[in-house]
Write a protein that holds these residues in place. Structure first.
Motif, PDB file in Angstrom:
ATOM      1  N   GLY A 119     -22.909  -4.459  -7.437  1.00 18.33           N
ATOM      2  CA  GLY A 119     -23.607  -3.539  -6.798  1.00 18.33           C
ATOM      3  C   GLY A 119     -25.179  -3.268  -7.334  1.00 18.33           C
ATOM      4  O   GLY A 119     -25.458  -3.610  -8.385  1.00 18.33           O
ATOM      5  N   ASP A 120     -25.905  -2.463  -6.505  1.00 14.86           N
ATOM      6  CA  ASP A 120     -27.254  -2.329  -6.863  1.00 14.86           C
ATOM      7  C   ASP A 120     -27.307  -1.560  -8.010  1.00 14.86           C
ATOM      8  O   ASP A 120     -26.486  -0.665  -8.404  1.00 14.86           O
ATOM      9  CB  ASP A 120     -27.866  -1.632  -5.629  1.00 14.86           C
ATOM     10  CG  ASP A 120     -28.021  -2.793  -4.377  1.00 14.86           C
ATOM     11  OD1 ASP A 120     -27.833  -3.774  -4.627  1.00 14.86           O
ATOM     12  OD2 ASP A 120     -28.572  -2.185  -3.443  1.00 14.86           O
ATOM     13  N   PRO A 121     -28.573  -1.602  -8.731  1.00 14.65           N
ATOM     14  CA  PRO A 121     -28.689  -0.847  -9.926  1.00 14.65           C
ATOM     15  C   PRO A 121     -28.587   0.736  -9.520  1.00 14.65           C
ATOM     16  O   PRO A 121     -29.098   1.136  -8.339  1.00 14.65           O
ATOM     17  CB  PRO A 121     -30.139  -1.106 -10.509  1.00 14.65           C
ATOM     18  CG  PRO A 121     -30.258  -2.401  -9.968  1.00 14.65           C
ATOM     19  CD  PRO A 121     -29.637  -2.775  -8.714  1.00 14.65           C
ATOM     20  N   PRO A 122     -28.320   1.525 -10.443  1.00 12.80           N
ATOM     21  CA  PRO A 122     -28.267   3.008 -10.048  1.00 12.80           C
ATOM     22  C   PRO A 122     -29.762   3.380  -9.487  1.00 12.80           C
ATOM     23  O   PRO A 122     -30.500   3.001 -10.064  1.00 12.80           O
ATOM     24  CB  PRO A 122     -27.727   3.808 -11.217  1.00 12.80           C
ATOM     25  CG  PRO A 122     -27.013   2.772 -12.016  1.00 12.80           C
ATOM     26  CD  PRO A 122     -27.748   1.552 -11.672  1.00 12.80           C
ATOM     27  N   THR A 123     -29.773   4.298  -8.544  1.00 13.96           N
ATOM     28  CA  THR A 123     -31.261   4.668  -8.233  1.00 13.96           C
ATOM     29  C   THR A 123     -32.026   5.372  -8.936  1.00 13.96           C
ATOM     30  O   THR A 123     -33.246   5.152  -8.862  1.00 13.96           O
ATOM     31  CB  THR A 123     -30.871   5.576  -6.649  1.00 13.96           C
ATOM     32  OG1 THR A 123     -30.294   6.845  -6.979  1.00 13.96           O
ATOM     33  CG2 THR A 123     -30.243   4.957  -5.581  1.00 13.96           C
ATOM     34  N   GLN A 124     -31.402   5.987 -10.126  1.00 13.81           N
ATOM     35  CA  GLN A 124     -32.261   6.657 -11.033  1.00 13.81           C
ATOM     36  C   GLN A 124     -33.019   5.533 -11.888  1.00 13.81           C
ATOM     37  O   GLN A 124     -33.950   6.243 -12.576  1.00 13.81           O
ATOM     38  CB  GLN A 124     -31.483   7.757 -11.927  1.00 13.81           C
ATOM     39  CG  GLN A 124     -30.283   7.056 -12.612  1.00 13.81           C
ATOM     40  CD  GLN A 124     -29.038   7.129 -12.086  1.00 13.81           C
ATOM     41  OE1 GLN A 124     -28.961   6.828 -10.517  1.00 13.81           O
ATOM     42  NE2 GLN A 124     -27.993   7.175 -12.682  1.00 13.81           N
ATOM     43  N   LEU A 125     -32.620   4.213 -11.721  1.00  9.47           N
ATOM     44  CA  LEU A 125     -33.561   3.650 -12.714  1.00  9.47           C
ATOM     45  C   LEU A 125     -34.890   3.297 -11.778  1.00  9.47           C
ATOM     46  O   LEU A 125     -35.813   2.403 -12.262  1.00  9.47           O
ATOM     47  CB  LEU A 125     -32.547   2.240 -12.878  1.00  9.47           C
ATOM     48  CG  LEU A 125     -31.507   2.238 -13.886  1.00  9.47           C
ATOM     49  CD1 LEU A 125     -30.702   1.170 -13.917  1.00  9.47           C
ATOM     50  CD2 LEU A 125     -32.007   2.977 -15.177  1.00  9.47           C
ATOM     51  N   GLY A 126     -34.886   3.480 -10.582  1.00 12.29           N
ATOM     52  CA  GLY A 126     -36.093   3.225  -9.913  1.00 12.29           C
ATOM     53  C   GLY A 126     -36.531   1.678  -9.745  1.00 12.29           C
ATOM     54  O   GLY A 126     -37.536   1.251  -9.953  1.00 12.29           O
ATOM     55  N   ILE A 127     -35.295   1.055  -9.351  1.00  9.98           N
ATOM     56  CA  ILE A 127     -35.674  -0.477  -9.003  1.00  9.98           C
ATOM     57  C   ILE A 127     -35.417  -0.937  -7.777  1.00  9.98           C
ATOM     58  O   ILE A 127     -34.585  -0.577  -7.117  1.00  9.98           O
ATOM     59  CB  ILE A 127     -34.471  -1.407  -9.945  1.00  9.98           C
ATOM     60  CG1 ILE A 127     -34.737  -1.022 -11.384  1.00  9.98           C
ATOM     61  CG2 ILE A 127     -34.801  -2.768  -9.812  1.00  9.98           C
ATOM     62  CD1 ILE A 127     -33.795  -2.015 -12.452  1.00  9.98           C
ATOM     63  N   GLU A 128     -36.321  -1.213  -7.196  1.00 10.68           N
ATOM     64  CA  GLU A 128     -36.657  -1.499  -5.667  1.00 10.68           C
ATOM     65  C   GLU A 128     -35.535  -2.948  -5.736  1.00 10.68           C
ATOM     66  O   GLU A 128     -35.714  -4.061  -6.362  1.00 10.68           O
ATOM     67  CB  GLU A 128     -37.696  -1.829  -5.568  1.00 10.68           C
ATOM     68  CG  GLU A 128     -38.171  -2.475  -3.996  1.00 10.68           C
ATOM     69  CD  GLU A 128     -39.679  -2.487  -3.652  1.00 10.68           C
ATOM     70  OE1 GLU A 128     -39.763  -3.432  -2.647  1.00 10.68           O
ATOM     71  OE2 GLU A 128     -40.529  -2.318  -4.175  1.00 10.68           O
ATOM     72  N   VAL A 129     -34.846  -2.987  -4.825  1.00 10.03           N
ATOM     73  CA  VAL A 129     -33.723  -3.993  -4.420  1.00 10.03           C
ATOM     74  C   VAL A 129     -34.272  -4.706  -3.023  1.00 10.03           C
ATOM     75  O   VAL A 129     -34.209  -3.944  -2.065  1.00 10.03           O
ATOM     76  CB  VAL A 129     -32.417  -3.700  -4.675  1.00 10.03           C
ATOM     77  CG1 VAL A 129     -31.559  -4.862  -4.201  1.00 10.03           C
ATOM     78  CG2 VAL A 129     -32.041  -2.947  -5.782  1.00 10.03           C
ATOM     79  N   ARG A 130     -34.194  -6.077  -3.042  1.00  4.73           N
ATOM     80  CA  ARG A 130     -34.531  -6.785  -1.998  1.00  4.73           C
ATOM     81  C   ARG A 130     -33.509  -8.199  -1.896  1.00  4.73           C
ATOM     82  O   ARG A 130     -33.033  -8.423  -2.824  1.00  4.73           O
ATOM     83  CB  ARG A 130     -35.705  -7.492  -1.928  1.00  4.73           C
ATOM     84  CG  ARG A 130     -36.994  -6.359  -1.888  1.00  4.73           C
ATOM     85  CD  ARG A 130     -38.489  -7.207  -2.281  1.00  4.73           C
ATOM     86  NE  ARG A 130     -39.550  -6.312  -1.991  1.00  4.73           N
ATOM     87  CZ  ARG A 130     -40.370  -6.188  -0.816  1.00  4.73           C
ATOM     88  NH1 ARG A 130     -39.974  -7.027   0.113  1.00  4.73           N
ATOM     89  NH2 ARG A 130     -41.115  -5.466  -0.641  1.00  4.73           N
ATOM     90  N   ASP A 131     -33.203  -8.336  -0.720  1.00  5.41           N
ATOM     91  CA  ASP A 131     -32.496  -9.755  -0.384  1.00  5.41           C
ATOM     92  C   ASP A 131     -33.717 -10.710  -0.546  1.00  5.41           C
ATOM     93  O   ASP A 131     -34.851 -10.470  -0.401  1.00  5.41           O
ATOM     94  CB  ASP A 131     -31.934  -9.726   0.987  1.00  5.41           C
ATOM     95  CG  ASP A 131     -30.832  -8.612   1.180  1.00  5.41           C
ATOM     96  OD1 ASP A 131     -30.132  -8.617   0.049  1.00  5.41           O
ATOM     97  OD2 ASP A 131     -30.578  -8.174   2.112  1.00  5.41           O
TER      98      ASP A 131
END
Length: 219
Positions: A119-131
């Motif tokens: 799963g994507d990193p928790p949103t509170q880490l502020g990491i932008e996720v891209r395909d």
């Protein structure tokens, strides 16, 4: 900081770092692949005897690189979290503290095969996720090392290593960078990762990453 090796690749200056990362000065970006946060904890959950402290060691190395290089971006070429077990509260607390130390740095994760399961990193880490792929400058940035029809690729996924052979049965297995005409590979950044043996082939340049330096393999 240890001594990096400067190379030219498709018109771009890249720094190959002994800590198994690439610094791209023109983009003020640090590139890493296959971080695998929480991998050791995942194995311990299966009652496998594996080392402790690998997450802290990995984050400390990232700290040093982000501090030592002029970084505006951290680009992770897939497999940031190893599995859902990496979401344990203690691990997430370490990640949150690490992220706070680098609040000014844009962080981008290109989803890898482990990310799709974890799963994507928790949103509170502020990491932008891209395909994948993400085209940046002359490169297609990806996790899987698949050829792109229009751009040379920088990728991870296979954890490349090279075996130095000495006299008799002497062998030394080191992580390596592979710069190719179509696909280039970054070594696995994580502390607790395996490796896939690479052999020299025409058109590929292999660079070994040791404790404090990077050097080219001569055919």
């Amino acid at each position: 900081m240890s001594t990096h090796l400067t190379v030219e690749h498709f018109g771009q200056t890249l720094w190959l770092m002994p800590d198994r990362a690439v610094y791209w000065p023109a983009q003020r970006a640090l590139l890493v692949a296959d971080v695998h946060i929480g991998k050791a904890a995942s194995y311990r959950a299966l009652h496998q005897p594996v080392p402790r402290g690998t997450t802290d060691a990995t984050l400390q190395r990232l700290d040093a690189l982000l501090t030592g290089c002029d970084c505006e971006q951290l680009i992770i070429l897939g497999d940031f979290l190893h599995a859902r077990t990496a979401r344990a509260p203690a691990t997430l607390a370490r990640l949150q503290a690490w992220r706070a130390r680098h609040a000014h740095v844009r962080m981008v994760l290109l989803r890898g095969n482990h990310d799709r399961h974890a799963g994507d990193p928790p949103t509170q880490l502020g990491i932008e996720v891209r395909d994948q792929p993400w085209v940046l400058g002359p490169f297609a940035l990806q996790h899987e090392p698949d050829v792109h029809q229009d751009y040379p690729v920088l990728a991870g996924h296979v954890h490349p290593v090279f075996v130095l052979r000495g006299r008799g049965r002497q062998r030394l297995r080191l992580s390596c960078f592979v710069l190719g005409e179509q696909v280039s590979l970054l070594p696995a950044f994580g502390e607790f990762t395996g490796g896939w043996n690479i052999e020299p082939t025409p058109g590929n340049r292999i660079y070994l990453a040791a404790a404090d330096q990077v050097w080219a393999v001569q055919d």
